[in-house]
Design a protein around this motif. Structure first.
Motif, PDB file in Angstrom:
ATOM      1  N   ASP A  33      -8.687  -7.658   2.460  1.00 38.98           N
ATOM      2  CA  ASP A  33      -9.027  -6.384   1.789  1.00 38.98           C
ATOM      3  C   ASP A  33     -10.544  -6.166   1.783  1.00 38.98           C
ATOM      4  O   ASP A  33     -11.013  -5.052   2.015  1.00 38.98           O
ATOM      5  N   PHE A  48      -6.799   4.616   0.066  1.00 49.00           N
ATOM      6  CA  PHE A  48      -5.471   5.160  -0.266  1.00 49.00           C
ATOM      7  C   PHE A  48      -5.584   6.643  -0.644  1.00 49.00           C
ATOM      8  O   PHE A  48      -4.768   7.468  -0.214  1.00 49.00           O
ATOM      9  N   ASN A 118      -8.747  -1.320  -8.630  1.00 48.18           N
ATOM     10  CA  ASN A 118      -8.741  -1.232  -7.167  1.00 48.18           C
ATOM     11  C   ASN A 118      -7.379  -1.615  -6.581  1.00 48.18           C
ATOM     12  O   ASN A 118      -7.300  -2.080  -5.453  1.00 48.18           O
ATOM     13  N   ARG A 135      10.014  -7.094  -1.628  1.00 47.39           N
ATOM     14  CA  ARG A 135       9.192  -7.872  -0.692  1.00 47.39           C
ATOM     15  C   ARG A 135       9.524  -9.364  -0.658  1.00 47.39           C
ATOM     16  O   ARG A 135       9.128 -10.056   0.284  1.00 47.39           O
TER      17      ARG A 135
HETATM   18  C1  S3P Z   1      -1.441  -4.138  -1.684  1.00 49.57           C
HETATM   19  C2  S3P Z   1      -2.091  -5.218  -2.240  1.00 49.57           C
HETATM   20  C3  S3P Z   1      -3.547  -5.292  -2.339  1.00 49.57           C
HETATM   21  C4  S3P Z   1      -4.213  -4.404  -1.285  1.00 49.57           C
HETATM   22  C5  S3P Z   1      -3.667  -3.029  -1.347  1.00 49.57           C
HETATM   23  C6  S3P Z   1      -2.161  -2.986  -1.093  1.00 49.57           C
HETATM   24  C7  S3P Z   1       0.040  -4.128  -1.654  1.00 49.57           C
HETATM   25  O1  S3P Z   1      -3.985  -6.640  -2.154  1.00 49.57           O
HETATM   26  O2  S3P Z   1      -4.024  -4.928   0.006  1.00 49.57           O
HETATM   27  O3  S3P Z   1      -3.973  -2.490  -2.608  1.00 49.57           O
HETATM   28  O4  S3P Z   1       0.627  -3.312  -0.926  1.00 49.57           O
HETATM   29  O5  S3P Z   1       0.640  -4.982  -2.359  1.00 49.57           O
HETATM   30  P1  S3P Z   1      -3.795  -7.804  -3.283  1.00 49.57           P
HETATM   31  O6  S3P Z   1      -2.457  -8.418  -3.036  1.00 49.57           O
HETATM   32  O7  S3P Z   1      -4.909  -8.746  -3.002  1.00 49.57           O
HETATM   33  O8  S3P Z   1      -3.904  -7.149  -4.612  1.00 49.57           O
END
Ligand code: S3P
Length: 172
Positions: A33, A48, A118, A135
């Motif tokens: 990220d 997003f 975030n 998931r």
């Molecule tokens: C997401 C998780 C986030 C980040 C984004 C999407 C998801 O990462 O990639 O907001 O789809 O679960 P983290 O798992 O580090 O929070």
């Protein structure tokens, strides 16, 4: 040596654990990220909001492709990355080892509730739980599963990860 990919839902501690694992194994650490934010010059939330989730997923896959060109990395993936069959294929085809960090839902929920602005996929408990359950079968495709077993301290979880990796010849 093979890249190590930490996978699992938001809030399981992939980044904190990954940093410790990388330090212990003397490898470079990549937070997927953070790499996306740096490349796009926007926060995850802004990506997003301005470009949509599709654009974020494309950027995520592209960033993952870049990791596969390198070796010896410890990579903390975002919570949705491992749900893409092509992302999973890339991690494994490139010889990478995927590690599912799997604390119980209550621990995850407490962390998410504590808040991180975030995290655009965090809406409320109902939505998060549905997403988590949807998931789980994907996360269970990981090469290794780590159960923090009540101790969420990144040092302790990292120790478990390193011990599990010691059993995988190309990863340690
Ligand atoms: C997401 C998780 C986030 C980040 C984004 C999407 C998801 O990462 O990639 O907001 O789809 O679960 P983290 O798992 O580090 O929070």
């Amino acid at each position: 040596m093979a890249n190590i990919y930490l996978v699992g839902f938001m809030g399981v501690g992939k980044t904190a654990t990954g940093r410790v694992v990388a330090g212990r194994l003397d490898r470079s650490f990549v937070d997927l990220d953070e790499a996306i934010e740096e490349r796009m010059g926007l926060s995850i939330r802004e990506i997003f909001e301005i470009q949509g989730e599709g654009a974020f997923r494309e950027a995520e896959s592209a960033e993952l492709d870049r990791t596969a060109l390198c070796a010896d990395l410890v990579v903390a993936t975002g919570g949705g990355a491992f749900s893409s069959p092509s992302n999973r294929g890339l991690m494994h085809r490139s010889g990478g080892v995927s590690i599912f960090i799997d604390p119980p839902w209550d621990v995850i929920f407490d962390r998410l509730r504590a808040g991180d602005a975030n995290r655009p996929k965090w809406i409320d408990e109902h939505h998060a739980r549905e997403l988590y359950l949807a998931r789980l079968p994907d996360y269970r495709r990981a090469s290794i599963r780590i159960d923090p077993d009540g101790c969420e301290d990144p040092d302790v979880v990292a120790e478990k990860v390193c011990r599990a990796l010691a059993e995988v010849p190309c990863a340690s």
